[in-house]
Design an enzyme around this catalytic site. Sequence first.
Site, short mmCIF file in Angstrom:
data_model
loop_
_atom_site.label_atom_id
_atom_site.label_comp_id
_atom_site.label_asym_id
_atom_site.label_seq_id
_atom_site.Cartn_x
_atom_site.Cartn_y
_atom_site.Cartn_z
N SER A 185 0.76 -1.25 0.00
CA SER A 185 0.00 0.00 0.00
C SER A 185 0.79 1.30 0.00
O SER A 185 0.22 2.34 -0.34
CB SER A 185 -0.97 0.00 1.17
OG SER A 185 -0.27 -0.13 2.36
N PRO A 217 2.98 4.48 -1.02
CA PRO A 217 2.70 5.51 -0.01
C PRO A 217 1.22 5.76 0.26
O PRO A 217 0.89 6.74 0.92
CB PRO A 217 3.36 6.75 -0.62
CG PRO A 217 3.21 6.55 -2.10
CD PRO A 217 3.34 5.07 -2.33
N GLY A 218 0.35 4.91 -0.23
CA GLY A 218 -1.05 5.03 0.15
C GLY A 218 -1.92 5.79 -0.83
O GLY A 218 -3.07 6.12 -0.52
N GLY A 219 -1.43 6.05 -2.03
CA GLY A 219 -2.21 6.80 -3.01
C GLY A 219 -3.52 6.09 -3.35
O GLY A 219 -4.59 6.69 -3.35
N LYS A 220 -3.43 4.79 -3.62
CA LYS A 220 -4.64 4.06 -4.03
C LYS A 220 -5.50 3.72 -2.81
O LYS A 220 -6.73 3.70 -2.91
CB LYS A 220 -4.27 2.81 -4.84
CG LYS A 220 -3.50 3.16 -6.12
CD LYS A 220 -3.21 1.98 -6.99
CE LYS A 220 -2.29 2.35 -8.15
NZ LYS A 220 -0.88 2.58 -7.75
N GLU A 240 1.92 -3.09 4.37
CA GLU A 240 3.15 -2.62 3.72
C GLU A 240 4.34 -3.31 4.37
O GLU A 240 4.44 -3.37 5.59
CB GLU A 240 3.25 -1.09 3.84
CG GLU A 240 4.57 -0.48 3.43
CD GLU A 240 4.99 -0.80 1.99
OE1 GLU A 240 4.15 -0.71 1.07
OE2 GLU A 240 6.19 -1.15 1.80
N ASP A 249 -1.27 -4.07 -5.74
CA ASP A 249 -0.45 -3.15 -6.54
C ASP A 249 0.99 -3.60 -6.31
O ASP A 249 1.69 -3.07 -5.45
CB ASP A 249 -0.71 -1.72 -6.03
CG ASP A 249 -0.08 -0.67 -6.93
OD1 ASP A 249 0.42 -1.03 -8.01
OD2 ASP A 249 -0.08 0.51 -6.54
N CYS A 252 3.00 -1.06 -12.30
CA CYS A 252 3.33 0.14 -13.08
C CYS A 252 4.48 -0.23 -14.01
O CYS A 252 5.53 0.41 -14.02
CB CYS A 252 3.66 1.33 -12.19
SG CYS A 252 4.92 1.04 -10.96
C1 LIG Z 1 3.87 -0.08 -6.39
S1 LIG Z 1 4.15 0.30 -4.75
C2 LIG Z 1 2.51 0.58 -4.16
C3 LIG Z 1 1.98 1.95 -4.47
C4 LIG Z 1 0.70 2.22 -3.72
N1 LIG Z 1 -0.30 1.20 -3.98
C5 LIG Z 1 0.11 3.57 -4.07
O1 LIG Z 1 -0.76 3.65 -4.95
O2 LIG Z 1 0.50 4.57 -3.47
C6 LIG Z 1 4.48 -1.26 -4.08
C7 LIG Z 1 4.66 -1.27 -2.56
O3 LIG Z 1 4.67 -2.63 -2.14
C8 LIG Z 1 5.57 -2.78 -1.08
N2 LIG Z 1 5.90 -4.23 -1.01
C9 LIG Z 1 6.85 -4.90 -1.70
N3 LIG Z 1 6.81 -6.20 -1.38
C10 LIG Z 1 5.81 -6.35 -0.49
C11 LIG Z 1 5.31 -7.47 0.23
N4 LIG Z 1 5.82 -8.69 0.07
N5 LIG Z 1 4.28 -7.27 1.09
C12 LIG Z 1 3.75 -6.03 1.26
N6 LIG Z 1 4.21 -4.94 0.63
C13 LIG Z 1 5.22 -5.10 -0.24
C14 LIG Z 1 6.71 -1.86 -1.46
O4 LIG Z 1 7.49 -1.53 -0.33
C15 LIG Z 1 5.96 -0.67 -2.05
O5 LIG Z 1 5.70 0.27 -1.05
#
Ligand SMILES: C[S@@+](CC[C@H](N)C(=O)[O-])C[C@H]1O[C@@H](n2cnc3c(N)ncnc32)[C@H](O)[C@@H]1O
Length: 434
Positions: A264, A266-269, A285, A332, A385
């Site tokens: 999640s 930085p929490g945008g979605k 996260e 995501d 993305c």
């Molecule tokens: C693409 S970003 C998410 C962006 C977010 N959904 C938004 O819209 O702001 C992916 C996130 O997943 C986290 N992440 C990576 N592996 C993970 C895991 N196994 N479990 C939970 N979070 C994870 C990363 O640290 C990162 O913050």
Amino acid sequence: MEDQKTALNLPLSEAITISAQAIGEVMSGRSLTEVLDQLDAHERPIVQSLSFNALRKWVRSQELMRQFIPKAPPPEVAHLLSVAIALFLQDSTDGKGYASHTIVDQSVRACGKYDKTMYAKGLVNAVLRKVSLATQPSEYPPDPIPMFVPPWWRANLKNNYSKQWQSILFTQARRAPLILRVNQKQYSREQYQSLLDEAGIASSAIESLAGFALPDALLIPNPVPVSDLPGFYGGAVSVQDSGAQLAASLLTPNSSDLILDACSAPGGKTAHLLELADCQMLALEIDEERIGKINGNLDRLRLRSEKVKVLHGDASKSSWWDGALFDKILLDAPCSASGIVARHPDIPFLRRQSDVVALQKKQREILTQAWQMLKPEGLLLYVTCSVFPEEGENQAVWFAQQHTNALRLDAPGQLLPTEVNDGFYYALFKKNGR
Ligand SMILES: C[S@@+](CC[C@H](N)C(=O)[O-])C[C@H]1O[C@@H](n2cnc3c(N)ncnc32)[C@H](O)[C@@H]1O
């Protein structure tokens, strides 16, 4: 000549020095966001702008350097020259341009920070004067070469997008537009546009993308700092790419839903989902440091309630889970981020081919785990993305083969980057029966 001050009163020479150091950090494998996060507030905007520009114009700046310097200079001089030469390569879409004599003068001053021998000053002065002549608009078409990506990346694009691969790189080499998401809990899009009008900020609605409605998206053609946006600190609006804004409406949240946002920060979605419905939300996260960013966003947007929980945990495991099945899951997933290069031009310099293989494995683990936590009839939205099919369509096909109870619903699939959106991949699954 006096130090040329930037808009925020930081001498341009200092901004060039700090940007050159930032480029050096990226070349040794550090994320530019991490480097920029450590700067003072008055340094960040100009240093970000110079560093982004240097990375976007990398192919051409390195070519010019080779043309005018027979022997490669020490890395710190090369980085400074990369920042300075890129300033000559700016075109009208890049924002603020500087006069040639200013670039030369301020870059020579920037050498003073570490060069006591005059070697760098002489070299930078001589090279930039030649570059200045060679890059006169009449001599040189602006930005003729797409941005740097490593050979394996280019091959991937060519293989998968034989017609579009160059336009993808051209699009990603341009400055990304400012796109806002209006917080429906506070304003309708039309109401917020009126506020922008009053503040003298032009905007236009982005109604849809790939045939899917975007009820909250606004394009700001002439970007402004967020501090100038009406009500920003009160949560009226967020900066979010239009491609990213599709996620929340595809999941159709409602107030009785229990939703897992599995990755999640930085929490945008997460925030967008909560703006659309007062659902019960678990925002998970893995990176403890990034949890502060989720909390910061929820606070600013006034979205905190007892129904919203932010949790540190690994979505590929179940140790954090209390056993309650979710109605909807947003996945995501961590990915190469090859679709968001326009906003993160350091990514092609940092990513290795082996990263994509490791990420693909991790995405599968998280998908498999998340599916176990979904209610029958529940929805799982898989998002990356990325523009690499290894992280997009191939994963969706693999997943559907592994899970006969996964029914694919209508979703955008692969979105390639355009002038108004980054590259994203979306697949939506419904869980049939048990
Ligand atoms: C693409 S970003 C998410 C962006 C977010 N959904 C938004 O819209 O702001 C992916 C996130 O997943 C986290 N992440 C990576 N592996 C993970 C895991 N196994 N479990 C939970 N979070 C994870 C990363 O640290 C990162 O913050």
